[in-house]
Design an enzyme around this catalytic site. Structure first.
Site, mmCIF file in Angstrom:
data_model
loop_
_atom_site.group_PDB
_atom_site.id
_atom_site.type_symbol
_atom_site.label_atom_id
_atom_site.label_comp_id
_atom_site.label_asym_id
_atom_site.label_seq_id
_atom_site.Cartn_x
_atom_site.Cartn_y
_atom_site.Cartn_z
ATOM 1 N N CYS A 119 0.854 -1.252 -0.062
ATOM 2 C CA CYS A 119 -0.019 -0.074 -0.099
ATOM 3 C C CYS A 119 0.762 1.338 -0.014
ATOM 4 O O CYS A 119 0.318 2.226 -0.286
ATOM 5 C CB CYS A 119 -1.041 -0.077 1.277
ATOM 6 N N HIS A 258 -2.536 7.153 4.470
ATOM 7 C CA HIS A 258 -3.017 6.057 3.599
ATOM 8 C C HIS A 258 -4.483 5.644 4.339
ATOM 9 O O HIS A 258 -4.643 5.531 5.496
ATOM 10 C CB HIS A 258 -2.005 4.823 3.821
ATOM 11 N N ASN A 288 -9.719 0.158 1.492
ATOM 12 C CA ASN A 288 -8.597 0.489 1.480
ATOM 13 C C ASN A 288 -8.264 -0.035 -0.071
ATOM 14 O O ASN A 288 -8.314 -1.332 -0.267
ATOM 15 C CB ASN A 288 -7.688 -0.674 2.618
HETATM 16 C C1 LIG Z 1 -8.597 -5.888 11.046
HETATM 17 C C2 LIG Z 1 -8.882 -5.146 12.132
HETATM 18 C C3 LIG Z 1 -10.063 -4.171 11.636
HETATM 19 C C4 LIG Z 1 -9.671 -5.964 13.250
HETATM 20 O O1 LIG Z 1 -10.027 -5.294 14.163
HETATM 21 P P1 LIG Z 1 -9.969 -5.578 15.783
HETATM 22 O O2 LIG Z 1 -10.539 -4.608 16.358
HETATM 23 O O3 LIG Z 1 -8.300 -5.786 16.064
HETATM 24 O O4 LIG Z 1 -10.376 -6.831 15.738
HETATM 25 P P2 LIG Z 1 -9.974 -8.300 16.346
HETATM 26 O O5 LIG Z 1 -9.133 -8.978 15.137
HETATM 27 O O6 LIG Z 1 -9.560 -8.160 17.544
HETATM 28 O O7 LIG Z 1 -11.239 -9.008 16.082
HETATM 29 C C5 LIG Z 1 -12.204 -9.032 17.188
HETATM 30 C C6 LIG Z 1 -13.491 -9.960 16.953
HETATM 31 O O8 LIG Z 1 -14.191 -9.752 15.744
HETATM 32 C C7 LIG Z 1 -14.089 -10.679 15.049
HETATM 33 N N1 LIG Z 1 -14.273 -10.364 13.604
HETATM 34 C C8 LIG Z 1 -13.085 -10.254 12.680
HETATM 35 N N2 LIG Z 1 -13.350 -9.555 11.328
HETATM 36 C C9 LIG Z 1 -14.816 -9.572 11.548
HETATM 37 C C10 LIG Z 1 -16.039 -9.062 10.777
HETATM 38 N N3 LIG Z 1 -15.682 -8.729 9.366
HETATM 39 N N4 LIG Z 1 -17.128 -8.899 11.121
HETATM 40 C C11 LIG Z 1 -17.427 -9.216 12.413
HETATM 41 N N5 LIG Z 1 -16.506 -9.870 13.164
HETATM 42 C C12 LIG Z 1 -15.341 -10.065 12.859
HETATM 43 C C13 LIG Z 1 -12.953 -11.758 15.251
HETATM 44 O O9 LIG Z 1 -13.058 -12.922 14.878
HETATM 45 C C14 LIG Z 1 -12.840 -11.333 16.530
HETATM 46 O O10 LIG Z 1 -13.754 -12.040 17.220
HETATM 47 P P3 LIG Z 1 -13.357 -13.019 18.779
HETATM 48 O O11 LIG Z 1 -13.179 -11.914 19.600
HETATM 49 O O12 LIG Z 1 -14.764 -13.864 19.012
HETATM 50 O O13 LIG Z 1 -12.314 -13.920 18.324
HETATM 51 C C15 LIG Z 1 -7.798 -4.384 12.658
HETATM 52 O O14 LIG Z 1 -6.925 -5.111 13.265
HETATM 53 C C16 LIG Z 1 -6.946 -3.436 11.496
HETATM 54 O O15 LIG Z 1 -7.712 -2.567 10.943
HETATM 55 N N6 LIG Z 1 -5.786 -3.784 11.473
HETATM 56 C C17 LIG Z 1 -5.010 -3.238 10.355
HETATM 57 C C18 LIG Z 1 -5.517 -3.844 9.074
HETATM 58 C C19 LIG Z 1 -5.048 -2.982 7.889
HETATM 59 O O16 LIG Z 1 -5.093 -1.969 7.913
HETATM 60 N N7 LIG Z 1 -4.377 -3.700 7.021
HETATM 61 C C20 LIG Z 1 -3.970 -3.032 5.587
HETATM 62 C C21 LIG Z 1 -2.766 -2.152 5.828
HETATM 63 S S1 LIG Z 1 -1.979 -1.643 4.469
#
Ligand SMILES: CC(C)(COP(=O)(O)OP(=O)(O)OC[C@H]1O[C@@H](n2cnc3c(N)ncnc32)[C@H](O)[C@@H]1OP(=O)(O)O)[C@@H](O)C(=O)NCCC(=O)NCCS
Length: 338
Positions: A119, A258, A288
């Site tokens: 990205c 970004h 994204n």
């Molecule tokens: C991916 C992201 C949104 C997840 O958010 P989070 O607050 O960290 O959520 P978690 O990974 O802790 O997951 C929390 C819960 O939601 C669930 N979950 C994950 N994706 C889900 C979705 N799309 N819908 C519903 N629930 C979801 C998980 O399974 C987890 O459940 P559990 O507690 O029963 O295990 C966050 O980590 C993020 O934005 N990371 C950066 C990703 C990114 O920007 N990547 C590209 C960079 S260029």
């Protein structure tokens, strides 16, 4: 890598963008996987994203963006001598999407290639275009950032599929008489590579029935680790480039981070001390879009009248690699090319 070329003024003189027509809302995703509009909006700020039609490849998104950028710069393809396409989803492994676009744009005098920096690709490509123009190897560079990430998403994996969208943006870079880029900071930490990657399809794990069955051609991500990385480097890279250019956060008029997640953006802006009204956010509409993210946000800022002549614009990207990159530019209005 940090710095700028002494004594030369190089700026963006044309800007264009393009997204596919099809809008996919969070509610539509909820019919395909176990997720909800509420979860996606709360955790990411995304409401909808664009998804390319089956027949649309990366070059189909880049071409209209490139044409717009050339038109705004008041030039045609023959006047471009460098095309760089930042992407992780080229039309095919080779020829490069850059070469495909050079042909479509009639840029017979241009060197053309693709660049892969996740990205962060657009920031790397802009810095390269700047460097080539500064060194006199190119008079005008067309820099494009775009991705069709929908093609490499595992649509059964809710932890990644809800985050991304498709889109592209393009800029023309050339010498100007006033304003222009003040500096860049780029970096990579390959030790974090496996936090965000597509394991198969390259020379390490070529496509086979097994890699397809195991869904190893799709994006795999450790969301929490990438979140921590993103919030850290958005701040450090911005601080580094500002210090290198002798500017402070207070000098920044427009902040273009970004567009990965509104929580990441808010976190970085708060740490940096950038007020909300200076931040450009469109992740709610596009998700994204990887290499398309920063040029799409630039185009939005321009459409909103925020890219005034002389405005100090801070752009910071981060992504797979893991990589990051910032650029600081004093925005140049058209018609001041050298
Ligand atoms: C991916 C992201 C949104 C997840 O958010 P989070 O607050 O960290 O959520 P978690 O990974 O802790 O997951 C929390 C819960 O939601 C669930 N979950 C994950 N994706 C889900 C979705 N799309 N819908 C519903 N629930 C979801 C998980 O399974 C987890 O459940 P559990 O507690 O029963 O295990 C966050 O980590 C993020 O934005 N990371 C950066 C990703 C990114 O920007 N990547 C590209 C960079 S260029």
């Amino acid at each position: 890598m940090i710095g700028s070329a002494d004594g030369v003024r190089i700026s963006i003189t044309g800007l264009g963008c393009h997204v596919p027509e099809r809008v996919v809302t969070n509610d539509e995703l909820s019919t395909m996987m176990d997720t909800s509009d509420e979860w996606i909006r709360e955790r990411t700020g995304i409401r909808e994203r664009r998804v390319a039609a089956p027949e649309e490849a990366l070059s189909d998104l880049c071409l209209p963006a490139a044409r717009q950028a050339l038109e705004e710069a008041g030039i045609d393809g023959t006047q471009i001598d460098l095309i760089i396409v930042a992407t992780v989803t080229p039309d095919m492994a080779f020829p490069s999407t850059g070469a495909i676009l050079a042909d479509q744009l009639g840029a017979a005098n241009a060197a053309a290639y693709d660049l892969s920096a996740g990205c962060t690709g657009f920031m790397y490509a802009v810095a390269q275009g700047y460097g080539m123009v500064a060194a006199g190897l190119a008079r005008r560079a067309l820099v494009i950032g775009g991705d069709v990430l929908s093609r490499i998403l595992d649509w059964s994996d809710r932890s990644t599929a809800v985050l991304f969208g498709d889109g592209a943006g393009a800029v023309v870079i050339e010498r100007v008489s006033e304003g222009g880029f003040l500096g860049f900071e780029l970096g990579a930490d390959g030790s974090g590579g496996s936090q965000l990657f597509v394991p198969a399809g390259g020379s390490r794990e070529p496509a086979s029935a097994e890699t397809v069955a195991e869904r190893r051609h799709y994006v795999q991500m450790n969301g929490r680790e990438v979140f921590k990385f993103a919030t850290r480097v958005l701040v450090s890279s911005a601080e580094n480039v500002l210090a290198e250019c002798g500017k402070t956060v207070d000098d920044v008029d427009v902040y273009i981070p970004h567009q990965a997640n509104v929580r990441i953006i808010d976190h970085a802006a708060e740490k940096l001390g950038i007020p909300k009204e200076k931040i450009v956010v469109n992740v709610d509409r596009y998700g994204n879009t990887s290499s398309g993210s920063i040029p799409l946000a630039l185009a939005d800022a321009q459409a909103d009248g925020r890219l005034q002549d002389g405005a100090l614009v801070l752009m910071t990207g981060m992504g797979a690699g893991l990589t990051w990159g910032s650029g600081l530019i004093e925005w140049t209005a058209n018609g001041r090319t050298q």
